[in-house]
Design a protein around this motif. Sequence first.
Motif, PDB file in Angstrom:
ATOM      1  N   ASN A   1       0.826  -1.133  -0.134  1.00  0.00           N
ATOM      2  CA  ASN A   1      -0.018  -0.037   0.003  1.00  0.00           C
ATOM      3  C   ASN A   1       0.812   1.296  -0.010  1.00  0.00           C
ATOM      4  OD1 ASN A   1      -2.759  -0.978   0.118  1.00  0.00           O
ATOM      5  ND2 ASN A   1      -1.784  -1.963   1.967  1.00  0.00           N
ATOM      6  N   LEU A   2       2.218   1.086  -0.020  1.00  0.00           N
ATOM      7  CA  LEU A   2       3.072   2.375  -0.155  1.00  0.00           C
ATOM      8  C   LEU A   2       3.148   2.786  -1.435  1.00  0.00           C
ATOM      9  CD1 LEU A   2       5.893   1.069   2.160  1.00  0.00           C
ATOM     10  CD2 LEU A   2       3.996   2.495   2.894  1.00  0.00           C
ATOM     11  N   PRO A   3       3.410   4.016  -1.822  1.00  0.00           N
ATOM     12  CA  PRO A   3       3.291   4.769  -3.052  1.00  0.00           C
ATOM     13  C   PRO A   3       4.521   4.379  -3.912  1.00  0.00           C
ATOM     14  CG  PRO A   3       3.524   6.497  -1.368  1.00  0.00           C
ATOM     15  CD  PRO A   3       3.333   5.304  -0.913  1.00  0.00           C
ATOM     16  N   CYS A   4       5.571   3.652  -3.364  1.00  0.00           N
ATOM     17  CA  CYS A   4       6.604   3.203  -3.975  1.00  0.00           C
ATOM     18  C   CYS A   4       6.341   1.589  -4.532  1.00  0.00           C
ATOM     19  CB  CYS A   4       8.252   3.097  -2.977  1.00  0.00           C
ATOM     20  SG  CYS A   4       7.695   1.924  -1.711  1.00  0.00           S
ATOM     21  N   ASP A   5       7.241   1.271  -5.288  1.00  0.00           N
ATOM     22  CA  ASP A   5       7.048  -0.240  -5.860  1.00  0.00           C
ATOM     23  C   ASP A   5       7.503  -1.326  -4.975  1.00  0.00           C
ATOM     24  OD1 ASP A   5       5.807   0.707  -8.310  1.00  0.00           O
ATOM     25  OD2 ASP A   5       7.771   1.289  -8.935  1.00  0.00           O
TER      26      ASP A   5
ATOM     27  N   ALA B   1      18.426  -3.703  -5.984  1.00  0.00           N
ATOM     28  CA  ALA B   1      17.347  -2.543  -6.973  1.00  0.00           C
ATOM     29  C   ALA B   1      17.712  -2.691  -8.183  1.00  0.00           C
ATOM     30  CB  ALA B   1      17.558  -1.174  -6.363  1.00  0.00           C
ATOM     31  N   GLU B   2      18.692  -2.669  -8.927  1.00  0.00           N
ATOM     32  CA  GLU B   2      19.179  -2.823 -10.275  1.00  0.00           C
ATOM     33  C   GLU B   2      18.884  -4.307 -10.696  1.00  0.00           C
ATOM     34  OE1 GLU B   2      21.032   0.535 -11.791  1.00  0.00           O
ATOM     35  OE2 GLU B   2      22.937  -0.293 -10.750  1.00  0.00           O
ATOM     36  N   GLN B   3      18.962  -5.323  -9.955  1.00  0.00           N
ATOM     37  CA  GLN B   3      18.668  -6.606 -10.379  1.00  0.00           C
ATOM     38  C   GLN B   3      17.021  -6.767 -10.768  1.00  0.00           C
ATOM     39  OE1 GLN B   3      19.877  -9.574  -7.591  1.00  0.00           O
ATOM     40  NE2 GLN B   3      22.160  -8.976  -7.726  1.00  0.00           N
ATOM     41  N   HIS B   4      16.300  -5.841  -9.980  1.00  0.00           N
ATOM     42  CA  HIS B   4      14.801  -5.841 -10.021  1.00  0.00           C
ATOM     43  C   HIS B   4      14.543  -4.741 -11.122  1.00  0.00           C
ATOM     44  CE1 HIS B   4      15.124  -8.619  -6.946  1.00  0.00           C
ATOM     45  NE2 HIS B   4      14.006  -9.088  -7.290  1.00  0.00           N
ATOM     46  N   GLU B   5      15.596  -3.961 -11.758  1.00  0.00           N
ATOM     47  CA  GLU B   5      14.966  -3.181 -12.846  1.00  0.00           C
ATOM     48  C   GLU B   5      14.438  -1.756 -12.235  1.00  0.00           C
ATOM     49  OE1 GLU B   5      13.084  -4.910 -15.943  1.00  0.00           O
ATOM     50  OE2 GLU B   5      15.030  -5.778 -16.864  1.00  0.00           O
ATOM     51  N   VAL B   6      14.935  -1.462 -10.893  1.00  0.00           N
ATOM     52  CA  VAL B   6      14.381  -0.185 -10.162  1.00  0.00           C
ATOM     53  C   VAL B   6      15.239   0.803 -10.654  1.00  0.00           C
ATOM     54  CG1 VAL B   6      14.020   0.681  -7.872  1.00  0.00           C
ATOM     55  CG2 VAL B   6      13.552  -1.728  -8.193  1.00  0.00           C
ATOM     56  N   ALA B   7      14.471   1.859 -11.011  1.00  0.00           N
ATOM     57  CA  ALA B   7      14.882   3.101 -11.463  1.00  0.00           C
ATOM     58  C   ALA B   7      15.365   4.262 -10.594  1.00  0.00           C
ATOM     59  CB  ALA B   7      14.200   3.706 -12.711  1.00  0.00           C
TER      60      ALA B   7
ATOM     61  N   ILE C   1      20.675   4.725 -12.039  1.00  0.00           N
ATOM     62  CA  ILE C   1      19.671   4.811 -11.129  1.00  0.00           C
ATOM     63  C   ILE C   1      19.663   6.034 -10.134  1.00  0.00           C
ATOM     64  CG2 ILE C   1      21.350   3.943  -9.017  1.00  0.00           C
ATOM     65  CD1 ILE C   1      18.810   2.110  -8.268  1.00  0.00           C
ATOM     66  N   LYS C   2      18.417   6.550 -10.020  1.00  0.00           N
ATOM     67  CA  LYS C   2      18.359   8.068  -9.118  1.00  0.00           C
ATOM     68  C   LYS C   2      18.229   7.560  -7.824  1.00  0.00           C
ATOM     69  CE  LYS C   2      17.321   9.871 -13.292  1.00  0.00           C
ATOM     70  NZ  LYS C   2      18.163  10.974 -13.808  1.00  0.00           N
ATOM     71  N   VAL C   3      18.953   8.476  -7.107  1.00  0.00           N
ATOM     72  CA  VAL C   3      18.976   8.065  -5.696  1.00  0.00           C
ATOM     73  C   VAL C   3      18.700   9.438  -4.738  1.00  0.00           C
ATOM     74  CG1 VAL C   3      20.718   7.521  -3.667  1.00  0.00           C
ATOM     75  CG2 VAL C   3      21.172   6.440  -6.002  1.00  0.00           C
ATOM     76  N   ILE C   4      17.739   9.150  -3.915  1.00  0.00           N
ATOM     77  CA  ILE C   4      17.171  10.017  -2.940  1.00  0.00           C
ATOM     78  C   ILE C   4      17.798   9.735  -1.658  1.00  0.00           C
ATOM     79  CG2 ILE C   4      15.115  11.111  -2.067  1.00  0.00           C
ATOM     80  CD1 ILE C   4      14.467   8.931  -4.829  1.00  0.00           C
ATOM     81  N   PHE C   5      18.372  10.602  -1.053  1.00  0.00           N
ATOM     82  CA  PHE C   5      18.728  10.691   0.300  1.00  0.00           C
ATOM     83  C   PHE C   5      17.411  11.093   1.221  1.00  0.00           C
ATOM     84  CE2 PHE C   5      22.875  10.649  -1.968  1.00  0.00           C
ATOM     85  CZ  PHE C   5      23.526   9.536  -1.515  1.00  0.00           C
ATOM     86  N   ASN C   6      16.898  10.230   1.835  1.00  0.00           N
ATOM     87  CA  ASN C   6      15.782  10.662   2.645  1.00  0.00           C
ATOM     88  C   ASN C   6      16.250  10.851   4.129  1.00  0.00           C
ATOM     89  OD1 ASN C   6      13.481   9.113   4.844  1.00  0.00           O
ATOM     90  ND2 ASN C   6      12.986  10.814   3.606  1.00  0.00           N
ATOM     91  N   VAL C   7      15.867  12.001   4.708  1.00  0.00           N
ATOM     92  CA  VAL C   7      16.249  12.435   5.966  1.00  0.00           C
ATOM     93  C   VAL C   7      14.791  12.898   6.642  1.00  0.00           C
ATOM     94  CG1 VAL C   7      18.448  13.287   5.561  1.00  0.00           C
ATOM     95  CG2 VAL C   7      16.822  14.957   5.845  1.00  0.00           C
ATOM     96  N   PHE C   8      14.812  12.834   8.083  1.00  0.00           N
ATOM     97  CA  PHE C   8      13.544  13.011   8.908  1.00  0.00           C
ATOM     98  C   PHE C   8      14.286  14.205   9.833  1.00  0.00           C
ATOM     99  CE2 PHE C   8      10.186  12.418  12.247  1.00  0.00           C
ATOM    100  CZ  PHE C   8       9.379  12.547  11.268  1.00  0.00           C
ATOM    101  N   LYS C   9      15.285  14.040  10.305  1.00  0.00           N
ATOM    102  CA  LYS C   9      15.439  15.044  11.197  1.00  0.00           C
ATOM    103  C   LYS C   9      16.177  16.360  10.545  1.00  0.00           C
ATOM    104  CE  LYS C   9      16.582  11.742  15.106  1.00  0.00           C
ATOM    105  NZ  LYS C   9      17.442  11.110  15.737  1.00  0.00           N
TER     106      LYS C   9
END
Length: 257
Positions: free
Chosen positions: A156-160, A193-199, A237-245
């Motif tokens: 149910n998350l918006p990612c794959d 990720a790349e083995q599963h063709e995640v972009a 591959i596009k990489v997002i560094f996600n931070v919360f703090k």
Amino acid sequence: MNQSERREYLIRYLLAESAEYEGVEIPQNTIGQKTLLRALFNVRMPQTVTDEFLQIQDDYLQEEIRQKGITDYKNLLEIQPDLYLWQGDISTLKCGAIVNAANSQMLGCFRPNHTCIDNCIHTFAGIQLRRDCYEIMRKQGYEEPTGTAKITLAYNLPCDYVLHTVGPIVSDELTKRHEDQLASCYLSCLKLAEQHEVASIAFCCISTGVFRFPNERAAEIAVQTVKEYKLRTGSKIKVIFNVFKDMDMEIYRKILQ
């Protein structure tokens, strides 16, 4: 069904699964109900449910995430070629895959309403995620080693996909072994990720929470490992560094700019 009706259905179903919950009263207010439902999700062991439950759960969680607000990584600004920096709730990020900082059991956080990313991801993905992780670990037959990763659907998350990786635990002082293990987390996730063709992939701040890896050094390793991997392999591959703090936002901004 509206959200209130869905929430009450889910609570009643989960309470009825166990005799130990007999006598638990359902709060009348929305916040109390949401807290109880999340706790029930968190402590529930992987087991079968009805198709009706899954449909109502999925409708409920997708609407909850929609209300929180979904961020498409494509609308973010590249801070460097193929690299993004984003502060927010990773469970609301639309991209190819998000990375979960898991523990070696790989079953998610069982602490009711805990604020860790493992708890958040499992809560809003739905009970299917723990079930999938359980099956992976049952077939594997041993706990997940530090520095490795597994992949599941995101439900149910918006990612794959969700990539689950076990970061090093720093009990005393930081060592070279800790640093190598953390770098291995990033490499394992990128390769899988790349083995599963995640972009596109969004990394959380692996090991910097209860695992006590120093935040600044962790960020340096994250950025360096990703850059070296992309340079060595030619990966797009596009990489997002996600931070919360806020603290982590400043650390990554300084490193990337």
